[in-house]
Design a protein around this motif. Sequence first.
Motif, mmCIF file in Angstrom:
data_model
loop_
_atom_site.group_PDB
_atom_site.id
_atom_site.type_symbol
_atom_site.label_atom_id
_atom_site.label_comp_id
_atom_site.label_asym_id
_atom_site.label_seq_id
_atom_site.Cartn_x
_atom_site.Cartn_y
_atom_site.Cartn_z
ATOM 1 N N VAL A 179 -51.938 21.000 6.015
ATOM 2 C CA VAL A 179 -52.262 21.972 4.960
ATOM 3 C C VAL A 179 -53.755 21.902 4.650
ATOM 4 C CG1 VAL A 179 -51.823 22.573 2.540
ATOM 5 C CG2 VAL A 179 -49.925 21.856 4.016
ATOM 6 N N ILE A 180 -54.295 20.691 4.649
ATOM 7 C CA ILE A 180 -55.729 20.528 4.363
ATOM 8 C C ILE A 180 -56.562 21.204 5.462
ATOM 9 C CG2 ILE A 180 -57.602 18.852 4.064
ATOM 10 C CD1 ILE A 180 -55.469 16.897 2.908
ATOM 11 N N VAL A 181 -56.163 21.014 6.722
ATOM 12 C CA VAL A 181 -56.926 21.641 7.817
ATOM 13 C C VAL A 181 -56.829 23.177 7.699
ATOM 14 C CG1 VAL A 181 -57.183 21.892 10.323
ATOM 15 C CG2 VAL A 181 -56.685 19.646 9.358
ATOM 16 N N GLU A 182 -55.649 23.670 7.368
ATOM 17 C CA GLU A 182 -55.524 25.133 7.203
ATOM 18 C C GLU A 182 -56.405 25.620 6.057
ATOM 19 O OE1 GLU A 182 -52.332 27.582 7.847
ATOM 20 O OE2 GLU A 182 -51.068 26.128 8.898
ATOM 21 N N TYR A 183 -56.440 24.835 4.971
ATOM 22 C CA TYR A 183 -57.284 25.193 3.824
ATOM 23 C C TYR A 183 -58.756 25.236 4.242
ATOM 24 C CZ TYR A 183 -59.830 24.574 -0.572
ATOM 25 O OH TYR A 183 -60.723 24.691 -1.610
ATOM 26 N N LEU A 184 -59.190 24.210 4.982
ATOM 27 C CA LEU A 184 -60.595 24.179 5.433
ATOM 28 C C LEU A 184 -60.906 25.415 6.275
ATOM 29 C CD1 LEU A 184 -60.922 20.380 6.385
ATOM 30 C CD2 LEU A 184 -61.978 21.525 4.412
ATOM 31 N N ASP A 185 -59.947 25.804 7.095
ATOM 32 C CA ASP A 185 -60.146 26.973 7.966
ATOM 33 C C ASP A 185 -60.318 28.247 7.129
ATOM 34 O OD1 ASP A 185 -60.340 27.726 10.726
ATOM 35 O OD2 ASP A 185 -58.440 28.788 10.494
ATOM 36 N N LEU A 186 -59.652 28.286 5.991
ATOM 37 C CA LEU A 186 -59.735 29.479 5.141
ATOM 38 C C LEU A 186 -60.958 29.454 4.233
ATOM 39 C CD1 LEU A 186 -55.966 29.627 4.093
ATOM 40 C CD2 LEU A 186 -57.154 31.259 5.581
ATOM 41 N N ARG A 187 -61.227 28.298 3.627
ATOM 42 C CA ARG A 187 -62.277 28.192 2.602
ATOM 43 C C ARG A 187 -63.640 27.797 3.173
ATOM 44 N NH1 ARG A 187 -60.656 30.987 -0.709
ATOM 45 N NH2 ARG A 187 -59.781 30.480 -2.753
ATOM 46 N N HIS A 188 -63.614 27.081 4.292
ATOM 47 C CA HIS A 188 -64.876 26.604 4.892
ATOM 48 C C HIS A 188 -64.867 26.922 6.382
ATOM 49 C CE1 HIS A 188 -65.915 24.271 1.252
ATOM 50 N NE2 HIS A 188 -64.626 24.038 1.172
ATOM 51 N N GLY A 205 -65.777 27.665 10.098
ATOM 52 C CA GLY A 205 -66.968 27.330 10.877
ATOM 53 C C GLY A 205 -66.842 27.904 12.271
ATOM 54 N N ARG A 206 -67.648 27.349 13.162
ATOM 55 C CA ARG A 206 -67.660 27.831 14.550
ATOM 56 C C ARG A 206 -66.283 27.660 15.183
ATOM 57 N NH1 ARG A 206 -68.439 25.408 19.254
ATOM 58 N NH2 ARG A 206 -68.525 23.407 18.186
ATOM 59 N N VAL A 207 -65.658 26.521 14.928
ATOM 60 C CA VAL A 207 -64.316 26.285 15.478
ATOM 61 C C VAL A 207 -63.297 26.751 14.450
ATOM 62 C CG1 VAL A 207 -62.686 24.508 16.250
ATOM 63 C CG2 VAL A 207 -65.119 24.308 16.820
ATOM 64 N N ARG A 208 -62.460 27.708 14.866
ATOM 65 C CA ARG A 208 -61.365 28.149 14.001
ATOM 66 C C ARG A 208 -60.121 27.370 14.414
ATOM 67 N NH1 ARG A 208 -62.414 32.411 10.618
ATOM 68 N NH2 ARG A 208 -60.802 31.247 9.509
ATOM 69 N N PHE A 209 -59.374 26.887 13.416
ATOM 70 C CA PHE A 209 -58.270 25.971 13.732
ATOM 71 C C PHE A 209 -56.939 26.664 13.967
ATOM 72 C CE2 PHE A 209 -61.426 23.398 11.422
ATOM 73 C CZ PHE A 209 -61.795 22.615 12.497
ATOM 74 N N LEU A 210 -56.882 27.965 13.618
ATOM 75 C CA LEU A 210 -55.667 28.743 13.906
ATOM 76 C C LEU A 210 -56.085 30.090 14.471
ATOM 77 C CD1 LEU A 210 -53.767 27.840 10.689
ATOM 78 C CD2 LEU A 210 -52.737 27.689 12.939
ATOM 79 N N PRO A 211 -55.324 30.605 15.441
ATOM 80 C CA PRO A 211 -55.642 31.941 15.942
ATOM 81 C C PRO A 211 -55.469 32.979 14.828
ATOM 82 C CG PRO A 211 -53.980 30.850 17.317
ATOM 83 C CD PRO A 211 -54.171 30.006 16.104
ATOM 84 N N GLN A 212 -56.252 34.026 14.888
ATOM 85 C CA GLN A 212 -56.152 35.082 13.869
ATOM 86 C C GLN A 212 -54.808 35.791 13.944
ATOM 87 O OE1 GLN A 212 -58.884 35.524 11.488
ATOM 88 N NE2 GLN A 212 -59.057 33.515 12.469
ATOM 89 N N ASP A 213 -54.266 35.896 15.151
ATOM 90 C CA ASP A 213 -52.987 36.587 15.315
ATOM 91 C C ASP A 213 -51.845 35.687 14.798
ATOM 92 O OD1 ASP A 213 -51.399 38.818 16.930
ATOM 93 O OD2 ASP A 213 -50.426 36.880 17.282
ATOM 94 N N PRO A 214 -51.070 36.174 13.803
ATOM 95 C CA PRO A 214 -50.052 35.312 13.174
ATOM 96 C C PRO A 214 -48.971 34.845 14.142
ATOM 97 C CG PRO A 214 -50.250 37.424 12.004
ATOM 98 C CD PRO A 214 -51.136 37.503 13.207
#
Length: 221
Positions: free
Chosen positions: A70-79, A81-90
């Motif tokens: 959940v923390i990594v997903e939060y970082l991906d949303l709020r912070h 960066g160059r590396v996105r941790f989840l694909p944009q496509d749901p």
Amino acid sequence: MSPDALPVLHAHPFSSYSQKVLVALYENGTPFEYRVLDSDERLEDLRALWPLRRFPVLVEGGRTLAEASVIVEYLDLRHPGRVRFLPQDPIEALETRFMDRFFDNYVSTPQQTIVYDRRRPESLRDGHGVAAARAALESAYAWLDRVMADREWAAGACFSLADCGAAPALFYADWTHRIDPVFANVIAYRRRLLARPSFARAVDEARPYRPLFPLGAPERD
Ligand SMILES: N[C@@H](CCC(=O)N[C@@H](CS)C(=O)NCC(=O)O)C(=O)O
């Protein structure tokens, strides 16, 4: 609260789930305040934030987040960066989340079962539980070996949330229940993870704590 306040991470360098979040932070050079859980007082602060007293926990802007994924997903949303941790496509993101669940549930959970058992007094150890955990790891390695035959990273071509968790999960799993050389794709994937600068940094920061590993840390990695 100052608008410039950094997210505060309550974590420990030797903890696998803490490393999962550290990898995500280091991948994108995200600034944060590191509250290392190295005293009873710090652990009490953690318990006040999250009564289950598991770590890591991230606090930012009055929000408290537990559970590394959940923390990594939060970082991906709020912070982001160059590396996105989840694909944009749901729908594509489901494969990433599935692999993330695989490493938590079928690699880290049996690995922790074996380590926590060793921390008990000998009379309280559970040989049956440990044997089942070792068998579970064998099944997980065998399955993963087939999956990684044609993948560079856990969910495909891009480094993702699943790799943040896979790195410490496979690192400690191999220390706990050695990955048989027959699983060459798993071993090669673990090597790629160790070569990734974000995880190499987390491993280096944890080196001083190796004597704490209950099964005895091996002379490698
Ligand atoms: N499901 C949690 C697991 C967290 C976890 O197990 N953390 C370990 C450290 S790696 C912990 O808190 N151990 C403390 C203890 O067992 O008392 C997550 O994904 O963050």
